[in-house]
Write a protein that holds these residues in place. Structure first.
Motif, PDB file in Angstrom:
ATOM      1  N   GLN A  29       0.864  -1.186   0.000  1.00 13.99           N
ATOM      2  CA  GLN A  29       0.000   0.000   0.000  1.00 13.99           C
ATOM      3  C   GLN A  29       0.896   1.231   0.000  1.00 13.99           C
ATOM      4  N   THR A  31       2.120   5.257  -0.405  1.00 10.66           N
ATOM      5  CA  THR A  31       1.663   6.482   0.263  1.00 10.66           C
ATOM      6  C   THR A  31       2.127   7.710  -0.501  1.00 10.66           C
ATOM      7  N   LYS A  49     -10.358   8.575  -2.791  1.00 14.22           N
ATOM      8  CA  LYS A  49     -10.785   7.170  -2.968  1.00 14.22           C
ATOM      9  C   LYS A  49     -10.376   6.649  -4.335  1.00 14.22           C
ATOM     10  N   ARG A  52      -6.662   5.928  -4.495  1.00 18.59           N
ATOM     11  CA  ARG A  52      -6.348   4.662  -3.809  1.00 18.59           C
ATOM     12  C   ARG A  52      -6.753   3.465  -4.672  1.00 18.59           C
ATOM     13  N   ASN A  56      -3.354   2.536  -6.201  1.00 20.42           N
ATOM     14  CA  ASN A  56      -2.918   1.836  -4.994  1.00 20.42           C
ATOM     15  C   ASN A  56      -2.039   2.744  -4.126  1.00 20.42           C
ATOM     16  N   VAL A  58      -2.296   5.548  -1.065  1.00 19.27           N
ATOM     17  CA  VAL A  58      -3.108   6.151  -0.017  1.00 19.27           C
ATOM     18  C   VAL A  58      -2.653   7.593   0.187  1.00 19.27           C
TER      19      VAL A  58
END
Length: 340
Positions: A29, A31, A49, A52, A56, A58
């Motif tokens: 995940q 960032t 959203k 993400r 992928n 955040v």
């Protein structure tokens, strides 16, 4: 029957394997840190959203305003925390001049009008909004919906009007200039706006520092100097009793920009985020959230039909970003010294 030592060794190996799997899932995940990407503002929630889901990556929500973002970027210059930042257009050149942004020209760069981007790539516009009056009609207590800047000075609106703090928020500074130009001032002469806000101060306005969408929807702030996209969101998405008014004296259209933070900790992810916000998908999403995407053809006919008529928008003029940025210090100083 297995020896106890073998059982203990096997158990330890399984625990280690599980830990590695968990660490692998976490590292998968990615960032990216964005300053001033609040989910309640400009439908950033949907964008975060989508980032993400599609990338992928955040991007944690962040509720700073433009002034707070630049202050944080300058304070952290030696060891940056953010990777990208979203700013009101007035803050674009100051952020570049502070040395906290680094050039990056995302996909679609060439299609952005020259007046809406830094030629070297330090910042670029992703969308714009028109400033006006975001009004909760049910919270007016039977009073008429104001139609002009001058209406806000009437005693009947005492305690009902709000605007974001011009000493730090870009929309607050834009509000000062929009009123100023509408009432006969110029980018160099702020006297009409200062007189207006001094008079408005007698009417006990509400002056928050952060985006206040929810406070208008709830009726806590019945009238807010804010953008069309927030009012249309309240009207069509949240089905609130709200309306948007373009003051009869005129107003300004204001771009919002993004840029890559210099020496950010996740530069590649930051670049991917900036590519995404100019993608066809993201631009259409901004349009569906009632912002005018920088690529005008991505505003659907369905979304545009919910805007006020073009005849109303004829009173809204593009802001001169360079002149507004040059006036920023005077706006802050004069508001702080003469209004507050």
């Amino acid at each position: 029957m297995m020896p106890k030592r073998f059982v203990r060794t096997l158990a330890a190996a399984l625990v280690s394997a599980a830990a590695l799997c968990t660490a692998g899932a976490a590292s998968a995940q990615e960032t990216a840190i964005c300053y001033n990407c609040p989910p309640e503002w400009a439908d950033w929630g949907s964008q975060l959203k989508a980032i993400r889901s599609r990338l992928n990556i955040v991007v944690p929500p962040d509720n700073k305003n433009s002034g707070q973002s630049i202050a944080a970027l300058i304070a952290e210059k030696a060891s940056p925390v953010a990777d990208v930042t979203y700013l009101g257009g007035i803050a674009a050149d100051p952020a570049r001049d502070a040395g906290v942004l680094t050039p990056y020209k995302p996909k679609g760069w060439d299609k952005i009008p020259a007046s809406l981007k830094d030629p070297e790539g330090h910042w670029f516009t992703i969308h714009s909004g028109t400033l006006g009056l975001f009004v909760n009609k049910a919270a007016l207590g039977g009073k008429p919906v104001p139609q002009s800047w001058s209406d806000l000075l009437k005693p009947e609106y005492k305690g009902l009007v709000g605007y974001l703090d011009p000493t730090s928020a870009a929309v607050g500074q834009l509000g000062v200039m929009a009123v100023n130009l509408a009432l006969g001032g110029s980018y160099d002469n702020l006297d009409p706006a200062i007189r207006f806000f001094k008079e408005l101060h007698k009417n006990q306005p509400i002056v928050p520092k952060q985006t206040s969408y929810a406070r208008v929807i709830s009726g806590e702030i019945p009238i807010l100097l804010d953008y069309d996209f927030n009012a249309y969101r309240g009207q069509y998405k949240d089905m609130a009793p709200v309306a948007f008014v373009i003051p009869k004296e005129g107003t300004l259209v204001f771009p919002y920009v993004m840029g890559l933070v210099k020496n950010g900790p996740h530069t590649v992810n930051g670049q991917k985020v900036l590519d995404f916000v100019l993608s066809d998908e993201s631009q259409a999403m901004w349009g569906n959230a009632f912002l005018r995407p920088v690529f005008a053809d991505k505003l659907s006919a369905e979304a545009k039909a919910k805007f006020l008529p073009e005849s109303e928008y004829a009173r809204a003029k593009p802001v001169d970003l360079k002149k507004l940025a040059a006036a920023q210090a005077a706006i802050i100083e004069r508001y702080r010294n003469e209004v507050k």
